[in-house]
Design an enzyme around this catalytic site. Structure first.
Site, mmCIF file in Angstrom:
data_model
loop_
_atom_site.group_PDB
_atom_site.id
_atom_site.type_symbol
_atom_site.label_atom_id
_atom_site.label_comp_id
_atom_site.label_asym_id
_atom_site.label_seq_id
_atom_site.Cartn_x
_atom_site.Cartn_y
_atom_site.Cartn_z
ATOM 1 N NE ARG A 1 -0.713 0.695 4.890
ATOM 2 C CZ ARG A 1 -0.670 -0.091 5.973
ATOM 3 N NH1 ARG A 1 -1.214 -1.291 5.924
ATOM 4 N NH2 ARG A 1 -0.108 0.342 7.077
ATOM 5 C CG ASP B 1 6.766 -8.553 11.832
ATOM 6 O OD1 ASP B 1 7.531 -7.582 11.633
ATOM 7 O OD2 ASP B 1 6.100 -8.688 12.873
ATOM 8 C CG ASN C 1 7.959 1.872 1.517
ATOM 9 O OD1 ASN C 1 7.841 3.098 1.396
ATOM 10 N ND2 ASN C 1 6.938 1.092 1.845
ATOM 11 C CE1 TYR D 1 8.157 8.017 10.229
ATOM 12 C CE2 TYR D 1 8.471 10.386 10.014
ATOM 13 C CZ TYR D 1 8.255 9.148 9.440
ATOM 14 O OH TYR D 1 8.142 9.039 8.069
ATOM 15 C CE LYS E 1 10.986 7.121 8.175
ATOM 16 N NZ LYS E 1 11.106 6.000 7.215
HETATM 17 P P1 NDP Z 1 1.813 3.142 5.258
HETATM 18 O O1 NDP Z 1 1.539 3.065 6.715
HETATM 19 O O2 NDP Z 1 0.688 3.524 4.349
HETATM 20 O O3 NDP Z 1 2.431 1.755 4.750
HETATM 21 C C1 NDP Z 1 3.383 1.083 5.503
HETATM 22 C C2 NDP Z 1 3.744 -0.199 4.799
HETATM 23 O O4 NDP Z 1 4.699 -0.904 5.596
HETATM 24 C C3 NDP Z 1 2.579 -1.143 4.600
HETATM 25 O O5 NDP Z 1 2.721 -1.818 3.371
HETATM 26 C C4 NDP Z 1 2.707 -2.138 5.757
HETATM 27 O O6 NDP Z 1 2.093 -3.377 5.406
HETATM 28 C C5 NDP Z 1 4.247 -2.247 5.856
HETATM 29 N N1 NDP Z 1 4.722 -2.662 7.170
HETATM 30 C C6 NDP Z 1 4.495 -2.073 8.368
HETATM 31 N N2 NDP Z 1 5.083 -2.760 9.345
HETATM 32 C C7 NDP Z 1 5.727 -3.817 8.765
HETATM 33 C C8 NDP Z 1 6.496 -4.897 9.246
HETATM 34 N N3 NDP Z 1 6.755 -5.043 10.556
HETATM 35 N N4 NDP Z 1 6.976 -5.800 8.366
HETATM 36 C C9 NDP Z 1 6.729 -5.672 7.032
HETATM 37 N N5 NDP Z 1 6.009 -4.667 6.524
HETATM 38 C C10 NDP Z 1 5.499 -3.757 7.370
HETATM 39 O O7 NDP Z 1 3.056 4.144 5.104
HETATM 40 P P2 NDP Z 1 3.504 5.166 3.932
HETATM 41 O O8 NDP Z 1 3.282 4.542 2.603
HETATM 42 O O9 NDP Z 1 2.947 6.489 4.230
HETATM 43 O O10 NDP Z 1 5.061 5.266 4.253
HETATM 44 C C11 NDP Z 1 6.032 4.431 3.648
HETATM 45 C C12 NDP Z 1 7.412 4.927 4.059
HETATM 46 O O11 NDP Z 1 7.568 6.292 3.674
HETATM 47 C C13 NDP Z 1 7.667 4.892 5.559
HETATM 48 O O12 NDP Z 1 8.993 4.540 5.820
HETATM 49 C C14 NDP Z 1 7.415 6.328 5.989
HETATM 50 O O13 NDP Z 1 8.088 6.664 7.167
HETATM 51 C C15 NDP Z 1 7.951 7.072 4.789
HETATM 52 N N6 NDP Z 1 7.445 8.432 4.641
HETATM 53 C C16 NDP Z 1 6.101 8.679 4.487
HETATM 54 C C17 NDP Z 1 5.642 9.979 4.333
HETATM 55 C C18 NDP Z 1 4.204 10.292 4.147
HETATM 56 O O14 NDP Z 1 3.842 11.492 4.170
HETATM 57 N N7 NDP Z 1 3.333 9.321 3.945
HETATM 58 C C19 NDP Z 1 6.569 11.115 4.345
HETATM 59 C C20 NDP Z 1 7.957 10.747 4.507
HETATM 60 C C21 NDP Z 1 8.363 9.458 4.646
HETATM 61 P P3 NDP Z 1 1.502 -4.414 6.530
HETATM 62 O O15 NDP Z 1 0.736 -3.589 7.513
HETATM 63 O O16 NDP Z 1 0.674 -5.360 5.718
HETATM 64 O O17 NDP Z 1 2.705 -5.078 7.124
#
Ligand code: NDP
Length: 255
Positions: free
Chosen positions: A21, A68, A95, A162, A166
């Site tokens: 996602r 995970d 990511n 957070y 980062k």
């Molecule tokens: P989301 O919360 O929408 O997505 C996070 C993703 O990480 C999901 O696919 C989730 O899938 C997966 N995930 C979470 N925990 C685990 C785990 N323990 N093991 C494997 N997968 C995991 O986040 P964003 O798309 O917004 O963010 C993605 C990245 O970008 C992050 O690192 C965030 O810090 C960074 N970022 C985001 C910004 C924003 O404005 N959105 C700005 C700057 C940086 P599942 O739950 O199925 O495991």
């Protein structure tokens, strides 16, 4: 080879953590569109399967992995599965990440630990495991998803863990880039600003004053706008770039 050819990823094998996602899905889609064979990993296998099905309907093949990445055994299995399914590993996009909003007086040890465990420790473990595969085949490219929060302090919400995590991602990027240059592995980071995903409540009226109005471009980004930077860093077009943090924030950090 023409300049646009250097951005192509035909024959490259890529793994994107958190690829089911938000930003991760946009990165996986863009890498596949650029020609790479792509595996996506996340915990929610059902959601990942749905995403893979939707991508297939658009003519893109994504390989699903349920893992995970805070579990070391899962990290080893995930990278092995990706390398087996794709025939090797050339690109890793670190990511997956998490955030909580809480001021430092009230944040719990659990909140702090969760953020650092996923955003920093798991990213390090995934990098090590993927780099082993890359080193075997002459090198590769790791793209870490940092954040402008590693460069500035966001407001009005407080998210000290957070922000610190980062900043650690950015410096780990530089450290690994220095260590692994002789193995042909480039390590870079992207530092996005506010992007519309489940993690970021960019539409909340109470956040608009700072999140949107403090951004020179006066808007948030869509995940698809960050994805080309990941493709660039993963590709030969970035062959002399390692240890860099590329900021994509609509200008937020200029002030
Ligand atoms: P989301 O919360 O929408 O997505 C996070 C993703 O990480 C999901 O696919 C989730 O899938 C997966 N995930 C979470 N925990 C685990 C785990 N323990 N093991 C494997 N997968 C995991 O986040 P964003 O798309 O917004 O963010 C993605 C990245 O970008 C992050 O690192 C965030 O810090 C960074 N970022 C985001 C910004 C924003 O404005 N959105 C700005 C700057 C940086 P599942 O739950 O199925 O495991």
């Amino acid at each position: 080879m023409g300049v646009l050819d250097t951005f192509a990823l035909n024959g490259r094998r890529a793994l994107v953590t958190g690829g089911n996602r938000g930003l991760g899905l946009a990165f996986a889609t863009a890498l596949a569109e650029a020609g790479a064979d792509v595996a996506i990993a996340a915990r929610d296998g059902e959601r990942t399967a749905g995403v893979v099905k939707q991508a297939a309907e658009q003519g893109l093949r994504l390989h699903p992995i349920t893992a995970d990445i805070t579990d070391d055994a899962d990290v080893e299995r995930m990278t092995g599965e990706a390398a087996d399914a794709l025939g090797g590993l050339d690109i890793l996009v670190n990511n997956a990440g998490t955030c909580f909003h809480n001021n430092s007086w009230h944040a719990t040890d659990e909140e702090w630990a969760q953020v650092f465990d996923l955003n920093v420790r798991a990213l390090w473990k995934c990098s090590i495991e993927a780099a082993r595969h890359m080193a075997d085949t002459g090198g590769g490219s790791i793209v870490n998803i940092g954040s402008m929060s590693g460069l500035i302090v966001n407001r009005p919400q407080w998210q000290h863990a957070y922000n610190a995590s980062k900043a650690a991602v950015h410096h780990l990027t530089k450290s690994l880039a220095a260590e692994w240059a002789d193995a042909g592995i480039r390590v870079n980071a992207v530092a996005p600003g506010y992007v519309k995903t489940e993690m970021a409540p960019v539409d909340r009226p109470d956040l608009r004053r700072h999140w949107i109005e403090d951004t020179p471009q006066q808007r948030y980004a869509l995940p698809e706008e960050i994805a080309p930077t990941v493709v660039f860093l993963a590709s030969e077009a970035a062959s002399f770039i390692t240890g860099s943090v590329v900021v994509a924030d609509g200008g937020y950090t200029v002030y």
